[in-house]
Design an enzyme around this catalytic site. Structure first.
Site, PDB file in Angstrom:
ATOM      1  N   LEU A  43     -19.668   4.397  27.514  1.00 10.03           N
ATOM      2  CA  LEU A  43     -18.299   4.172  27.076  1.00 10.03           C
ATOM      3  C   LEU A  43     -18.319   4.024  25.345  1.00 10.03           C
ATOM      4  CD1 LEU A  43     -17.151   1.606  29.551  1.00 10.03           C
ATOM      5  CD2 LEU A  43     -15.941   3.550  28.884  1.00 10.03           C
ATOM      6  N   GLY A 148     -16.762  15.317  21.662  1.00  9.66           N
ATOM      7  CA  GLY A 148     -17.401  14.857  20.389  1.00  9.66           C
ATOM      8  C   GLY A 148     -18.334  15.955  19.811  1.00  9.66           C
ATOM      9  N   GLY A 184     -27.793  15.070   1.757  1.00  8.83           N
ATOM     10  CA  GLY A 184     -27.351  13.548   0.992  1.00  8.83           C
ATOM     11  C   GLY A 184     -26.086  13.480   1.276  1.00  8.83           C
ATOM     12  N   THR A 271     -30.276  14.828   8.342  1.00  6.55           N
ATOM     13  CA  THR A 271     -28.655  14.661   8.450  1.00  6.55           C
ATOM     14  C   THR A 271     -27.973  15.611   7.823  1.00  6.55           C
ATOM     15  OG1 THR A 271     -28.636  13.032   6.406  1.00  6.55           O
ATOM     16  CG2 THR A 271     -29.203  11.982   8.513  1.00  6.55           C
ATOM     17  N   VAL A 272     -27.938  16.742   8.503  1.00  5.81           N
ATOM     18  CA  VAL A 272     -27.187  17.857   7.720  1.00  5.81           C
ATOM     19  C   VAL A 272     -25.712  18.406   8.352  1.00  5.81           C
ATOM     20  CG1 VAL A 272     -29.491  18.856   6.932  1.00  5.81           C
ATOM     21  CG2 VAL A 272     -28.675  19.414   9.432  1.00  5.81           C
ATOM     22  N   GLY A 273     -25.077  17.364   9.110  1.00  6.59           N
ATOM     23  CA  GLY A 273     -24.056  17.665   9.770  1.00  6.59           C
ATOM     24  C   GLY A 273     -23.945  17.531  11.331  1.00  6.59           C
ATOM     25  N   ARG A 274     -22.814  17.750  12.007  1.00  8.49           N
ATOM     26  CA  ARG A 274     -22.804  17.684  13.356  1.00  8.49           C
ATOM     27  C   ARG A 274     -22.276  18.922  14.003  1.00  8.49           C
ATOM     28  NH1 ARG A 274     -23.887  12.571  14.772  1.00  8.49           N
ATOM     29  NH2 ARG A 274     -22.698  13.004  16.907  1.00  8.49           N
ATOM     30  N   HIS A 447      -3.811 -13.350  -7.060  1.00 10.27           N
ATOM     31  CA  HIS A 447      -4.992 -13.496  -7.861  1.00 10.27           C
ATOM     32  C   HIS A 447      -5.864 -14.839  -7.569  1.00 10.27           C
ATOM     33  CE1 HIS A 447      -7.041 -13.524 -11.773  1.00 10.27           C
ATOM     34  NE2 HIS A 447      -6.990 -14.968 -11.757  1.00 10.27           N
TER      35      HIS A 447
END
Length: 471
Positions: A43, A148, A184, A271-274, A447
């Site tokens: 879940l 996903g 990056g 971590t080069v994308g999904r 403020h």
């Protein structure tokens, strides 16, 4: 095990229980549909379990550690700060547990059936849902696919051992002494900076000319500056070539500026994308849904696929892979099924990266506005002369407003600085409602707050700022 041919009837089948899936299931149920939501893993999907939520919990912990370590700047003598990594992980896991159990409560409260297992299409109107105990067959009137995405795995850097994806990076057994980050983008920079704050020596290898591609260059430079202050080595225009690992370390070879280099670390984070979860056992090929060559499902402005009663949302359709985009599309799809005229409009989807400083953007950038044919006026105001930012010790950053010179309409905004993730909401609403730069300037902001920076930037655009001098 139920394996018979008799089908159970359902109005709407939702495949996936992430931010898109569970939102679609709840909204569909609210509109009177009988709903079955199926997920093979957990879940809340990636976001709540191994993405947005646990990463932000760790980033918050790292921020707290840094704050305590620098408390003397505020006159607070707190002693030497230490990291109890086991306790940090307990905190993170507690946050995840609370959020995921909340999703279960929401589904139950909206009378959504939930099935923990997998789905395979039989045809355009039927699907088998199955796990180790049962395999009922359902006949549905409509279906929303929300399966996903997953981290892209590079052939030269297969996940396993000392080579990890963003998912494994959230649950390392200890704070590593060193880590190499390939990529990056926002995921790599969020996690890399988090570990750097905990004391890890980070090396970043990015193929493009700067980190955080897609964000304002002033933002990426600001984040790069903060990373370097933490001892992070950043190599841009670099190509990672290979990795060799042992039980205790991994050696990465990369090329930059025509020169081959190597760096050895405890872990390598890739971590080069999904990649969209449209392959595998789902059986999309059996129902002939039109897809792109990148594995994305083609949809119209109501999230409807080439099969009119089947919809697709989230990371498996075009656009940024963002949880809030998936949730937005979820409501559109569920409402379209109910016959409502809801359609997607991506003009005001905010982009946020939880680095230090935080960076956020909504609407057009300055260059995009010009490309669209607008004559642009820019208002920019720094955090450094805002009273609240100074009192927080958070003076790095700026608010940048992009407006149309002739109409005064706000076209876009970028914020880098403390609470940028929250501040961008005001500007998204302003663009959505067709506000002008003058509307922002005339809106009284309390403020001392960081929100005043928005008003000040609007005053700069209009040419009559109070707290800075326009040359």
């Amino acid at each position: 095990m139920v394996v018979g041919d008799a089908s159970l009837d359902i109005d709407t089948l939702v495949i996936g229980a992430g931010p898109g899936g569970y939102a679609a299931a709840i909204r569909a149920a609210q509109l009177g549909q009988s709903v079955l939501c199926v997920d093979k893993q957990y879940l809340g999907g990636v976001c709540l379990n191994v993405g947005c939520i646990p990463s932000k919990a760790l980033i918050s912990a790292a921020h707290q550690f840094e704050q305590v370590s620098h408390a003397s700047a505020f006159g607070i003598e707190a002693g030497e700060a230490k990291v109890n990594w086991g306790k940090v992980q307990e905190f993170k896991n507690g946050v995840v547990s609370k959020m995921t159990s909340g999703v279960g409560t929401l589904l139950k409260g909206n009378k959504v059936q939930f099935f923990s297992g997998e789905v395979m299409f039989i045809n355009e109107n039927e699907a088998r849902v199955f796990n180790d105990q049962e395999a009922p067959r359902y006949r549905f009137k409509n279906c929303i696919i929300a399966t996903g995405s997953r981290p892209i795995e590079l052939k030269a850097f297969p996940f396993g051992g000392r080579i990890v994806s963003s998912s494994e990076a959230l649950s390392l057994p200890e704070v590593p002494k060193s880590m190499v980050v390939i990529g990056g983008g926002y995921i790599g920079m969020e996690l890399g900076q988090m570990y750097a704050k905990f004391g890890t020596k980070i090396t970043v290898i990015e193929g493009l000319d700067s980190i955080l591609p897609g964000f304002d260059t002033d933002m990426s430079r600001l984040v790069a500056k903060k990373l370097k202050e933490k001892g992070v080595d950043i190599f841009t225009g670099a190509k990672a070539k290979s990795a060799e690992q042992t039980d205790t370390e991994v050696k990465v070879t990369f090329e930059v500026g025509g020169e081959e280099k190597t760096v050895t670390a405890d872990y390598l984070l890739v971590t080069v994308g999904r990649r969209p979860n449209t392959d595998g056992e789902l059986g999309l090929d059996l129902i002939d849904v039109k897809m792109t060559d990148r594995g994305l499902i083609e949809v119209d402005d109501q999230c409807r696929t080439s099969i009119p009663h089947i919809y697709a949302i989230g990371d498996i359709v075009a656009g940024p892979a963002l949880a809030h985009k998936a949730t937005y599309e979820a409501k559109v799809a569920a409402e379209a099924i109910a016959g409502m005229p809801s359609k997607v409009d991506y003009k005001c989807i905010p982009l946020v990266v939880f680095t230090d400083p935080e960076c956020s953007s909504v609407g057009y950038s300055e260059s995009e506005a010009k490309e669209k044919g607008h004559k642009v006026k820019v208002g920019r105001f720094p955090f450094a002369i805002n009273g609240r930012a100074v009192s927080l010790g958070a003076t790095d950053g700026f608010v940048k407003l992009i407006s149309d010179t002739e109409s005064g309409l706000l076209l876009g905004a970028q914020i880098a600085g403390a609470e940028a993730s929250n501040m961008i909401a005001e500007l998204g609403l302003a663009i959505e409602m067709g506000a002008t730069i003058e509307d922002l300037a005339l809106t009284i902001h309390a403020h001392p707050t960081l929100g005043e920076i928005v008003m000040e930037a609007a005053d700069v655009a209009l040419g009559h700022p109070i707290h800075t001098i326009v040359k």
